[in-house]
Motif scaffolding. Structure first.
Motif, PDB file in Angstrom:
ATOM      1  N   SER A 126       0.819  -1.211   0.000  1.00 13.85           N
ATOM      2  CA  SER A 126       0.000   0.000   0.000  1.00 13.85           C
ATOM      3  C   SER A 126       0.853   1.262   0.000  1.00 13.85           C
ATOM      4  N   ASN A 228      -5.080   3.085 -13.283  1.00 10.20           N
ATOM      5  CA  ASN A 228      -4.124   3.648 -12.338  1.00 10.20           C
ATOM      6  C   ASN A 228      -2.919   2.707 -12.228  1.00 10.20           C
ATOM      7  N   ARG A 231      -2.232   1.368  -8.695  1.00 11.01           N
ATOM      8  CA  ARG A 231      -3.174   0.333  -8.255  1.00 11.01           C
ATOM      9  C   ARG A 231      -2.863  -1.005  -8.931  1.00 11.01           C
ATOM     10  N   TRP A 234       0.072  -2.479  -7.180  1.00  9.61           N
ATOM     11  CA  TRP A 234      -0.302  -2.955  -5.850  1.00  9.61           C
ATOM     12  C   TRP A 234      -1.029  -4.292  -5.925  1.00  9.61           C
TER      13      TRP A 234
END
Length: 422
Positions: A126, A228, A231, A234
């Motif tokens: 994160s 994104n 994202r 992640w």
């Protein structure tokens, strides 16, 4: 159809190439798994195969980051270790019969490792996935050192230097496996290795798997089409950590003990070498790298104490001269044999192989003679009854002549290739 579309179609691998490079290696791997028990392998061989299975899943999980996502991590053993540690705690809870864990099968412990590794990766990713490139690599290194240091501080979680041990022969049986004999563990390893391989291969064919490759190559364009990049990184990081935790769960069941060493930089560096030596651009590459390097680390040390030196040299040579790894060499050789000039290609390959083997021969003699002379114990390198002392003229002839001859052959082939018409 426009010219741009036609050119793009020409760049894509053919159906046959996809089958040879993606599907066929998996089918061969599964066939080998089913055939191994028929050979009545020894206990030593089963131990080696189990370690290979763990490293295959771990290397494939790491390659989801490096090969597919373009994220170089120096601390991926964190998720392998946390998944394994959680499985050790669950193993002890199963033995105690506490709560719902009393009826949980040990066979499915890797699922707990998958969950633990994924949760840890989701939390750490994160903030670490907000950066890419060198910054991400440095963050992963810092996190690895942080978790490794914490393993010696929180004894209730990590067991200190002695780690945590358990007994895998508890809980209900699955598929009639008591999880005690080595043969039972073999089928346990085979099952979860195949599950891990198939699941990770399926992930590479999903839209998220394709987006991870696009983010690796051009994050600005990915953002331009509405996604994104942070994202995407992640999500890939989380899934990769989950599969690393799956490998940690397999290791927990296999060894029945977990120590802080599993969280250190050593396994993080080793999995990087496995993936890169095997070939990060091919799905089967990390499988090949894991098999080769596991064998080298387990068996080659019985023949020479300089095996780490050979491993380092191999890694340097792969990086410099074969960046597509062992898989690239194998598939390139196969494609060359299928080409229009297969005869010329085979002849050139054999000559090139002869040059490499000559250089390797001289290098091995040099390393082994140097090791024995440096130790000062009076030992002499004596392969096949031959005597190679450091003060013998014959020794230096055997060292210098093959290296010079091999280098001359490779240099000649390199010049010939440069002079060939495009």
């Amino acid at each position: 159809m426009s010219d741009a579309t036609q050119n793009h179609a020409d760049l894509a691998p053919s159906t046959g190439a996809k089958f040879r490079q993606r599907t066929l290696p998996i089918l061969i791997f599964v066939a080998i798994i089913l055939a191994i028990p028929m050979t009545d392998p020894s206990r030593t061989m089963l131990t080696l195969i189990h370690q290979m299975a763990i490293n295959i899943v771990f290397a494939l999980a790491y390659n989801m980051l490096l090969g597919k996502g373009g994220m170089l991590s120096f601390g991926h053993a964190v998720y392998f270790g946390l998944g394994g540690y959680f499985c050790m705690h669950v193993m002890n809870w199963i033995e105690e019969g506490s709560g719902i864990w009393g009826s949980y099968p040990t066979f499915f412990l890797p699922v707990m490792g998958f969950v633990a590794g994924g949760l840890a990766a989701a939390v750490i990713g994160s903030f670490s996935c907000r950066r890419a490139g060198t910054t991400f690599a440095m963050i992963s290194l810092g996190v690895a050192e942080l978790v490794f240091s914490g393993a010696f501080m929180f004894d209730s979680l990590f067991g200190g230097e002695q780690g945590i041990n358990g007994d895998r022969m508890n809980g209900p049986e699955v598929f009639g496996l008591s999880m005690g004999p080595m043969q039972d563990i073999y089928w346990f390893m085979a099952f979860w290795t195949v599950v891990g391989i198939v699941a990770m291969y399926a992930f590479t064919r999903t839209p998220l798997g394709r987006l991870s490759e696009a983010t690796r190559d051009n994050p600005q364009r990915v953002q331009f089409i509405g996604y994104n990049p942070t994202r995407v990184r992640w999500l890939v990081f989380t899934i990769s950590g989950a599969f690393a935790g799956l490998a940690g769960g397999m290791s927990a069941v296999n060894y029945e003990i977990f120590t802080p060493e599993a969280l250190s930089l050593i396994p993080s560096g080793f999995v990087l070498i496995m993936a890169y030596v095997g070939g990060i651009t091919y799905f089967a590459g990390p499988i090949m790298g894991a098999i080769l390097l596991t064998y080298m680390s387990s068996m080659m040390s019985d023949f020479t104490e300089a095996w780490l030196l050979y491993l380092g040299l191999m890694f340097v040579i792969i990086v410099m001269y074969a960046p597509r790894g062992i898989a690239g060499i194998v598939f390139g050789f196969w494609d060359g044999l299928r080409g229009a000039q297969s005869g010329e290609f085979l002849k050139r390959t054999l000559i090139q192989l002869a040059g490499c083997l000559l250089m390797l021969l001289g290098l091995i003699v040099l390393v082994e003679v140097s090791i024995r002379w440096s130790n000062g114990w009076g030992e002499v390198f004596e392969p096949y009854g031959m005597h190679f002392g450091h003060d013998s003229i014959l020794t230096w002839i055997v060292i210098v002549v093959p290296i010079v001859a091999g280098a001359a052959i490779l240099r000649y082939l390199g010049r010939e290739k440069e002079e060939m018409p495009a």
